[in-house]
Design a protein around this motif. Structure first.
Motif, PDB file in Angstrom:
ATOM      1  N   ILE A 153     -10.641 -65.105  19.479  1.00  0.00           N
ATOM      2  CA  ILE A 153     -10.448 -66.480  19.005  1.00  0.00           C
ATOM      3  C   ILE A 153     -10.650 -67.445  20.157  1.00  0.00           C
ATOM      4  CG2 ILE A 153      -8.726 -68.148  18.207  1.00  0.00           C
ATOM      5  CD1 ILE A 153      -7.677 -66.031  16.336  1.00  0.00           C
ATOM      6  N   MET A 154     -10.094 -67.116  21.335  1.00  0.00           N
ATOM      7  CA  MET A 154     -10.227 -68.015  22.476  1.00  0.00           C
ATOM      8  C   MET A 154     -11.696 -68.251  22.805  1.00  0.00           C
ATOM      9  SD  MET A 154      -7.132 -67.117  25.112  1.00  0.00           S
ATOM     10  CE  MET A 154      -7.986 -67.925  26.437  1.00  0.00           C
ATOM     11  N   LYS A 155     -12.483 -67.200  22.823  1.00  0.00           N
ATOM     12  CA  LYS A 155     -13.903 -67.366  23.139  1.00  0.00           C
ATOM     13  C   LYS A 155     -14.576 -68.216  22.072  1.00  0.00           C
ATOM     14  CE  LYS A 155     -14.693 -63.525  26.144  1.00  0.00           C
ATOM     15  NZ  LYS A 155     -15.582 -62.457  26.535  1.00  0.00           N
ATOM     16  N   THR A 156     -14.285 -67.960  20.829  1.00  0.00           N
ATOM     17  CA  THR A 156     -14.862 -68.742  19.752  1.00  0.00           C
ATOM     18  C   THR A 156     -14.414 -70.195  19.849  1.00  0.00           C
ATOM     19  OG1 THR A 156     -14.877 -66.788  18.340  1.00  0.00           O
ATOM     20  CG2 THR A 156     -15.104 -68.907  17.261  1.00  0.00           C
ATOM     21  N   ALA A 157     -13.146 -70.428  20.101  1.00  0.00           N
ATOM     22  CA  ALA A 157     -12.627 -71.786  20.233  1.00  0.00           C
ATOM     23  C   ALA A 157     -13.262 -72.484  21.436  1.00  0.00           C
ATOM     24  CB  ALA A 157     -11.105 -71.759  20.358  1.00  0.00           C
ATOM     25  N   GLU A 158     -13.390 -71.776  22.538  1.00  0.00           N
ATOM     26  CA  GLU A 158     -14.032 -72.371  23.715  1.00  0.00           C
ATOM     27  C   GLU A 158     -15.476 -72.744  23.407  1.00  0.00           C
ATOM     28  OE1 GLU A 158     -13.633 -70.348  27.473  1.00  0.00           O
ATOM     29  OE2 GLU A 158     -11.483 -70.088  27.171  1.00  0.00           O
ATOM     30  N   GLN A 159     -16.173 -71.893  22.655  1.00  0.00           N
ATOM     31  CA  GLN A 159     -17.557 -72.193  22.302  1.00  0.00           C
ATOM     32  C   GLN A 159     -17.626 -73.428  21.406  1.00  0.00           C
ATOM     33  OE1 GLN A 159     -20.251 -70.825  23.714  1.00  0.00           O
ATOM     34  NE2 GLN A 159     -21.337 -72.457  22.664  1.00  0.00           N
ATOM     35  N   VAL A 160     -16.697 -73.539  20.462  1.00  0.00           N
ATOM     36  CA  VAL A 160     -16.639 -74.727  19.603  1.00  0.00           C
ATOM     37  C   VAL A 160     -16.443 -75.967  20.470  1.00  0.00           C
ATOM     38  CG1 VAL A 160     -15.184 -75.934  17.897  1.00  0.00           C
ATOM     39  CG2 VAL A 160     -15.834 -73.540  17.534  1.00  0.00           C
ATOM     40  N   PHE A 161     -15.567 -75.877  21.460  1.00  0.00           N
ATOM     41  CA  PHE A 161     -15.302 -77.016  22.331  1.00  0.00           C
ATOM     42  C   PHE A 161     -16.532 -77.364  23.172  1.00  0.00           C
ATOM     43  CE2 PHE A 161     -13.295 -79.091  26.071  1.00  0.00           C
ATOM     44  CZ  PHE A 161     -12.726 -80.169  25.396  1.00  0.00           C
ATOM     45  N   ILE A 162     -17.191 -76.352  23.710  1.00  0.00           N
ATOM     46  CA  ILE A 162     -18.396 -76.591  24.515  1.00  0.00           C
ATOM     47  C   ILE A 162     -19.475 -77.272  23.669  1.00  0.00           C
ATOM     48  CG2 ILE A 162     -20.325 -75.422  25.686  1.00  0.00           C
ATOM     49  CD1 ILE A 162     -18.163 -73.373  26.688  1.00  0.00           C
ATOM     50  N   GLU A 163     -19.657 -76.818  22.435  1.00  0.00           N
ATOM     51  CA  GLU A 163     -20.638 -77.443  21.551  1.00  0.00           C
ATOM     52  C   GLU A 163     -20.256 -78.886  21.245  1.00  0.00           C
ATOM     53  OE1 GLU A 163     -21.042 -74.838  18.181  1.00  0.00           O
ATOM     54  OE2 GLU A 163     -21.817 -73.214  19.443  1.00  0.00           O
ATOM     55  N   PHE A 164     -18.970 -79.130  21.021  1.00  0.00           N
ATOM     56  CA  PHE A 164     -18.493 -80.494  20.783  1.00  0.00           C
ATOM     57  C   PHE A 164     -18.800 -81.382  21.991  1.00  0.00           C
ATOM     58  CE2 PHE A 164     -15.163 -83.640  21.534  1.00  0.00           C
ATOM     59  CZ  PHE A 164     -15.263 -84.417  20.379  1.00  0.00           C
ATOM     60  N   LEU A 165     -18.534 -80.875  23.177  1.00  0.00           N
ATOM     61  CA  LEU A 165     -18.812 -81.652  24.389  1.00  0.00           C
ATOM     62  C   LEU A 165     -20.299 -81.978  24.482  1.00  0.00           C
ATOM     63  CD1 LEU A 165     -16.568 -79.813  27.023  1.00  0.00           C
ATOM     64  CD2 LEU A 165     -16.142 -82.052  25.968  1.00  0.00           C
ATOM     65  N   LYS A 166     -21.152 -80.974  24.246  1.00  0.00           N
ATOM     66  CA  LYS A 166     -22.602 -81.191  24.323  1.00  0.00           C
ATOM     67  C   LYS A 166     -23.050 -82.254  23.324  1.00  0.00           C
ATOM     68  CE  LYS A 166     -23.945 -76.691  26.107  1.00  0.00           C
ATOM     69  NZ  LYS A 166     -24.540 -75.379  25.808  1.00  0.00           N
ATOM     70  N   GLU A 167     -22.506 -82.181  22.095  1.00  0.00           N
ATOM     71  CA  GLU A 167     -22.862 -83.157  21.062  1.00  0.00           C
ATOM     72  C   GLU A 167     -22.466 -84.579  21.476  1.00  0.00           C
ATOM     73  OE1 GLU A 167     -20.873 -81.780  17.564  1.00  0.00           O
ATOM     74  OE2 GLU A 167     -22.170 -80.010  17.379  1.00  0.00           O
ATOM     75  N   ASN A 168     -21.493 -84.689  22.351  1.00  0.00           N
ATOM     76  CA  ASN A 168     -20.995 -85.993  22.791  1.00  0.00           C
ATOM     77  C   ASN A 168     -21.420 -86.314  24.226  1.00  0.00           C
ATOM     78  OD1 ASN A 168     -19.103 -87.162  20.572  1.00  0.00           O
ATOM     79  ND2 ASN A 168     -18.756 -84.955  20.596  1.00  0.00           N
ATOM     80  N   ASN A 169     -22.452 -85.609  24.682  1.00  0.00           N
ATOM     81  CA  ASN A 169     -23.005 -85.822  26.025  1.00  0.00           C
ATOM     82  C   ASN A 169     -21.961 -85.694  27.131  1.00  0.00           C
ATOM     83  OD1 ASN A 169     -25.685 -86.307  25.102  1.00  0.00           O
ATOM     84  ND2 ASN A 169     -25.011 -88.332  24.445  1.00  0.00           N
ATOM     85  N   LEU A 170     -21.089 -84.710  26.964  1.00  0.00           N
ATOM     86  CA  LEU A 170     -20.077 -84.400  27.971  1.00  0.00           C
ATOM     87  C   LEU A 170     -20.285 -82.968  28.429  1.00  0.00           C
ATOM     88  CD1 LEU A 170     -17.053 -85.918  26.032  1.00  0.00           C
ATOM     89  CD2 LEU A 170     -18.160 -86.930  28.027  1.00  0.00           C
ATOM     90  N   SER A 171     -19.683 -82.611  29.539  1.00  0.00           N
ATOM     91  CA  SER A 171     -19.845 -81.239  30.034  1.00  0.00           C
ATOM     92  C   SER A 171     -18.484 -80.576  30.208  1.00  0.00           C
ATOM     93  CB  SER A 171     -20.599 -81.238  31.363  1.00  0.00           C
ATOM     94  OG  SER A 171     -19.887 -82.004  32.317  1.00  0.00           O
TER      95      SER A 171
END
Length: 152
Positions: A7-25
Motif C-alpha cells: 500500500i505504501m508503494k502504491t500510495a507513494e506512486q499516487v502522490f508522485i503522479e499527483f506532484l507531476k500533474e501539478n508541476n511539483l517534484s
C-alpha cells in the motif's frame, strides 16, 4: 512484501503522479514526510505529524510539513477531519475502507463506524435528488458513554 509495504508503494506512486500533474517534484523532505504519514495509523494532528517527522529529520521545517500535509489531502491520500473546535485531525484515505465518525464534543474521542443501512440511504437520497455521489463524509457529534457517565 507485506500488505502495508505494498500500500505504501502504491500510495507513494499516487502522490508522485499527483506532484507531476501539478508541476511539483518529490523532494527528499517530502519523501520523509509522506513516508512518516503513511506509517502513522489512526487519527492524528498536524502537530503530531510534525513531531514524528522532526524525530527522523530535525532539519525539516514545520511549514514544509504543513504544506506537504495539504498536498497529501489534495492528492486524496489523506483526509482532514474537522473535530468541531477549529482544529483538524488527519487519517489515511487511500487503501483504507470507508467509514464515518462519531465524535465526542467533551473529550474529542473518535469512533469509526460503518453501517450498511446508512450508506444505502445516503445513496438513495442522492439518487432521488438526481445527484451522483462520488464520495462523502459523515460526522456525528455527541457525548460518548464515558463523558455521559461523568455528567450524572
Amino acid at each position: 512484501m507485506s500488505f502495508i509495504t505494498d500500500i505504501m508503494k502504491t500510495a507513494e506512486q499516487v502522490f508522485i503522479e499527483f506532484l507531476k500533474e501539478n508541476n511539483l517534484s518529490m523532494t527528499p523532505q517530502r519523501k520523509i514526510i509522506v513516508e512518516t504519514f503513511l506509517e502513522t495509523e489512526g487519527h492524528f494532528s498536524a502537530e503530531r505529524l510534525c513531531g514524528l517527522v522532526k524525530g527522523k529529520a530535525s532539519e525539516i521545517g514545520q511549514a514544509t510539513i504543513y504544506r506537504t500535509l495539504k498536498l497529501l489531502v489534495d492528492s486524496g491520500l489523506a483526509e482532514s477531519i474537522e473535530v468541531g473546535d477549529g482544529s483538524a485531525l488527519y487519517e489515511h484515505s487511500y487503501g483504507h475502507d470507508h467509514h464515518d465518525h462519531l465524535i465526542c464534543v467533551h473529550c474529542n474521542r473518535k469512533i469509526e463506524i460503518y453501517d450498511d443501512a446508512i450508506e444505502k440511504r445516503q445513496e438513495e437520497v442522492a439518487s432521488e435528488l438526481g445527484f451522483k455521489l462520488t464520495r462523502h463524509r459523515m460526522y456525528l457529534f455527541g457525548i460518548c458513554p464515558e463523558c455521559a457517565g461523568q455528567e450524572s
